[in-house]
Structure formats: structure tokens, C-alpha cells
Enzyme design. Structure first.
Site, PDB file in Angstrom:
ATOM      1  N   HIS A 424      21.184  20.340  14.434  1.00 21.58           N
ATOM      2  CA  HIS A 424      20.406  19.791  13.020  1.00 21.58           C
ATOM      3  C   HIS A 424      18.750  18.735  13.710  1.00 21.58           C
ATOM      4  CE1 HIS A 424      18.415  20.117   8.959  1.00 21.58           C
ATOM      5  NE2 HIS A 424      19.541  20.733   8.333  1.00 21.58           N
ATOM      6  N   ASP A 428      15.476  23.692  12.502  1.00 25.46           N
ATOM      7  CA  ASP A 428      16.118  23.145  10.546  1.00 25.46           C
ATOM      8  C   ASP A 428      16.562  24.492  10.048  1.00 25.46           C
ATOM      9  OD1 ASP A 428      15.687  20.666  10.219  1.00 25.46           O
ATOM     10  OD2 ASP A 428      13.407  21.224  10.598  1.00 25.46           O
TER      11      ASP A 428
END
Length: 452
Positions: A424, A428
Site C-alpha cells: 500500500h 492503492d
């Protein structure tokens, strides 16, 4: 007799060193050409080093657990025929030399011999690595000093840090210079070792841990093997490095199951290879990576490295319970036959311990098949410095709603879960979710009429 230097061979573009894990031949043993002399290990793969010649092993320059650089000589093998010219060249005196010149040359040779003899560590009962010997020679450390130097390595072996620390302390006056040690009376030699300067005492490494003790005497305590220690370190480092996020999606693979059942016999007969589900899944993943190049990247500090090639790692379980990840290079350029051959070749060589160091290097994305062991889905840990890993769950027959122009009905379908872990920091949810959804779309749109 000739002396052949056995060197650590080049094992791949990104492999610069290896650890000796076991000597298969001892000093005095006869060796045939292409016969394995020792076993080595890189950070990923264990392999053997064969001899290029036939002869007798006369010297091992490194011991077990020593780290060796590519190109370094690791052993000396004495072969039949051809004599080495080096010793004769050193002692040879030109016949045309004048008497005075001959005397000077002889004196020089004797001086060199004395210097070499004072730093000849071959007569010692203790093992010293070539690096330690070279440092000792350069710094004028005698054999007597080296033998009395307490080592912090395995089995009390003197390490590079030990000899450098000793040299530093000796220069600062904490210990006697080599001349003083060699010229000292026997009483100095007879001094108890407990009175030796603290500067040369072994340094306890922080990584050393006390061996756990079974309280009730019934528990078995087993030390991790080398590969398990490496895997443990990699997994902890990956969790500490990447912000792991997971996305899950269920896929209908009924068409794939039916197609494979229909063609697997013909495939094996024509290609000489078994057709498993893995290459079909790998084909879909490679296509999706071309569609979403943002998943085919790696991270280096604050920089993102966009990979040109699509190299798929395939996690494989080893017979001893450990894990290894061989890599299919340029996977997007392979058809299904090529992918199946690559999967089978790497999988078979992994189980047989025949992988080469290059076989585990250069991966840009990894796939692991947790369904092999019956798991429906999993949350795999990213293989650094990659940013994603896909887990393939078990294929199961389940009741499902089937949509048709005539209406919906319940039927039995073959389904599986895809579990996508991604980093992350740079990926995304939109990209991570879209990628695994694209893999699912390729699998569900599989052409049942295609040839293999």
C-alpha cells in the site's frame, strides 16, 4: 605433478558470493573430473561445485560456513602430468650472471624464503581463512600470535574482525609488537592465557542467543536449518517494510476445468509434459501485468523502478518443508506450451535441489498456489522488493447462481478464490483490486475451443 586451483564459479549476474555448507571430499581424496567436491549456498539456492579435472585434493582453503567470493580459489587439486614452473623460476639463477651477481641473487632468495617462512601458516593445526592469512602477512602478525589469538567465529575461528581488532590494538600499544613477542623468553609463552590483554578476547555477537532448554525434558529442541533462517528473516523484513493490504475475488473456472480434462491426455502425449492448472493461471497473470504495469514494479527507498520484463516467480514447497521461488523469465512471451514446460522444469528441479542461482533471481511478481494444500484462500507475504503476490486457492465444486437470457437458476460450478496482497506504499486499492479483477476476467473468459 601439477596443482590446479578450483575456484568458486560464476553463478549468475547478481550472485557475487556463496557460503560453503559442506565438503564432499576431504584432503587426500581422489577426485574425478566433473565430480562434486563441495556444496555451497547462496541466499536462495543450494548447489554443488564440481571439479574440472581429475586428481587428488591436497588443500582446502576455506572451511564450512565460510563466505567465499566468486572467482576465489577454494581448493587445490594435484593432477597428473605438467609440473608447475613457479618454484623453479624462484630458485633459478641465470647461468650468465657474474659470481657477485649470483651471490646477491642467492642472498635475496634466502631473504625472501625467511620472510615467507615467518608468515607460513600452513604448519598450524588451526584453520585460518585466506583473508585472515593475508591480513596477518600484510601487518606482520606471526604464526605464534595468530595461534594465540582468541577467535569469535564458529568453533573459535579467527575472523576478519578479530585480526583487524588485534592489529589496531597492537598499533595503539595495547598488545606487544610481533618482534617483542617472538623475542620474548619462554616464560612469556608459559604465561596463563587468563592474563592475556582484554583487547584480544572474543567479542560476543548480539545475534548469539542462549539455546533454549526443555523444562520437562520431553520437548525436542531443533535448530532451524540455514534456509529456514533465511526465509524467517525475509518474511519478517517484508512485513516490516511493506504496508500489506489484501483483495479477494471469487472466480468461476468451470470452463478451464472442462477444457483441461478434455485435452490433458493429448497434451502429455504430444508435448511429453503434464498439463496442470498452474501454467493456465500464470498465463492470465502475465496478461494482466501487461495491462497494469503499475503492479510490475519494485521499490528502492523513495524511488519506484518500473520493470521492463515480466518475470513471474512461482513459490514451490520443497520436500524438507522449506520454500523457494524459482522465476519464469519473460513469462508474457510464452504460449501455454512454453509456460507449462517452464513451470514443470522449475518445479521438478526445485524438488530435486537442482536449481541454479539465476533460476531464483530477477522476479518482478510472484504467484503462490495455496490451493495445493487445500486452502480456500490465504494472505501471502510480499516477496521483496516486489509490490504484489497472488495466492491461488483450491478449486471447489459449489452451488452458484447462473444467469441466462431465460432467467437465473442454481447450478454446480467449479470456483476458486484469488487472494492478492499488495504494497500500500505504492499500490492503492484501485490498482490492487483492478489487477486481480482483470486476472479473474481472463480466467472466466477462457476459450474452451482453443488449441494448446
Amino acid at each position: 605433478m601439477a596443482r590446479f586451483e578450483l575456484k568458486l564459479p560464476k553463478m549468475g549476474e547478481s550472485v557475487a558470493e556463496a557460503t560453503i555448507t559442506n565438503w564432499l571430499k576431504e584432503v587426500g581424496d581422489k577426485i574425478e573430473a566433473d565430480e562434486a567436491v563441495l556444496e555451497i549456498a547462496t541466499d536462495k539456492v543450494d548447489s554443488e561445485v564440481p571439479s574440472e579435472v581429475s586428481g587428488i585434493l591436497v588443500e582446502q582453503l576455506f572451511g564450512k560456513d565460510d563466505l567465499v567470493q566468486v572467482g576465489q580459489t577454494i581448493a587445490i587439486i594435484e593432477t597428473e602430468g605438467g609440473e608447475t614452473a613457479a618454484p623453479e623460476a624462484v630458485n633459478a639463477v641465470p647461468e650468465t650472471a657474474a659470481p657477485t651477481e649470483a651471490v646477491e641473487i642467492e642472498k635475496t632468495i634466502e631473504s625472501v624464503k625467511e620472510t615467507v617462512a615467518s608468515h607460513d601458516f600452513s604448519g598450524s593445526d588451526k584453520f585460518f581463512s585466506p583473508l585472515v592469512k593475508n591480513i596477518a602477512k600484510e601487518e606482520g602478525v606471526s604464526l605464534n600470535e595468530l595461534e594465540n589469538l582468541a577467535g569469535s567465529g564458529k568453533d573459535g575461528r579467527v575472523t576478519k574482525e578479530d585480526i583487524l581488532k588485534y592489529v589496531e590494538n597492537r598499533k595503539s600499544g595495547s598488545v606487544q609488537a610481533p618482534q617483542a613477542v617472538e623475542a620474548a623468553p619462554k616464560a612469556v609463552v608459559e604465561t596463563p592465557k587468563a592474563e592475556a590483554p582484554k583487547a584480544v578476547e572474543p567479542v560476543v555477537q548480539k545475534s548469539q542467543q542462549a539455546v533454549p532448554v526443555s523444562v520437562n525434558g520431553a520437548d525436542e529442541i531443533v535448530e532451524m536449518d540455514r534456509m529456514r533462517k533465511l526465509i524467517s528473516g525475509y518474511m519478517v523484513a517484508s512485513v516490516q517494510t511493506s504496508a500489506h493490504v489484501q483483495s479477494f475475488i471469487e472466480v468461476d473456472v468451470t470452463n478451464i476445468v472442462k477444457w483441461r480434462d478434455k485435452v490433458k491426455a493429448a497434451f502429455e502425449k504430444r508435448e511429453g509434459e503434464k498439463l496442470t492448472f498452474t501454467p493456465i493461471m500464470m498465463e492470465a497473470v502475465a496478461k494482466a501485468l501487461k495491462d497494469f504495469p503499475g503492479m510490475n514494479i519494485s521499490v528502492d527507498g523513495d524511488y519506484i523502478i518500473k520493470k521492463k520484463n515480466i518475470n513471474l516467480g512461482m513459490a514451490a514447497a520443497l520436500p524438507n518443508g522449506n520454500l523457494i521461488v524459482p522465476v519464469i523469465k519473460n513469462a508474457d512471451q510464452l504460449n501455454l506450451v512454453g509456460m507449462a514446460k517452464a513451470v514443470n522444469d522449475l518445479g521438478n528441479r526445485a524438488k530435486a535441489g537442482k536449481l541454479k542461482p539465476d533460476d531464483t533471481q530477477g522476479g518482478t511478481y510472484t504467484v503462490t498456489n495455496v490451493g495445493t494444500f487445500g486452502s480456500v484462500f490465504g494472505t501471502p507475504i510480499i516477496n521483496q522488493p516486489q509490490v504484489g503476490i497472488l495466492a491461488l486457492g483450491a478449486i471447489r465444486k459449489v452451488p452458484a447462481v447462473i444467469e441466462t437470457p431465460e432467467g437465473d437458476f442454481i447450478g454446480i460450478r467449479q470456483k476458486m478464490f484469488l487472494s492478492h496482497s499488495y504494497d500500500h506504499r505504492v499500490v492503492d486499492g484501485a490498482l490492487g483490486g483492478s489487477f486481480v479483477k482483470r486476472v479473474a476476467e481472463y480466467l472466466e473468459a477462457f476459450d474452451v475451443d482453443r488449441d494448446f
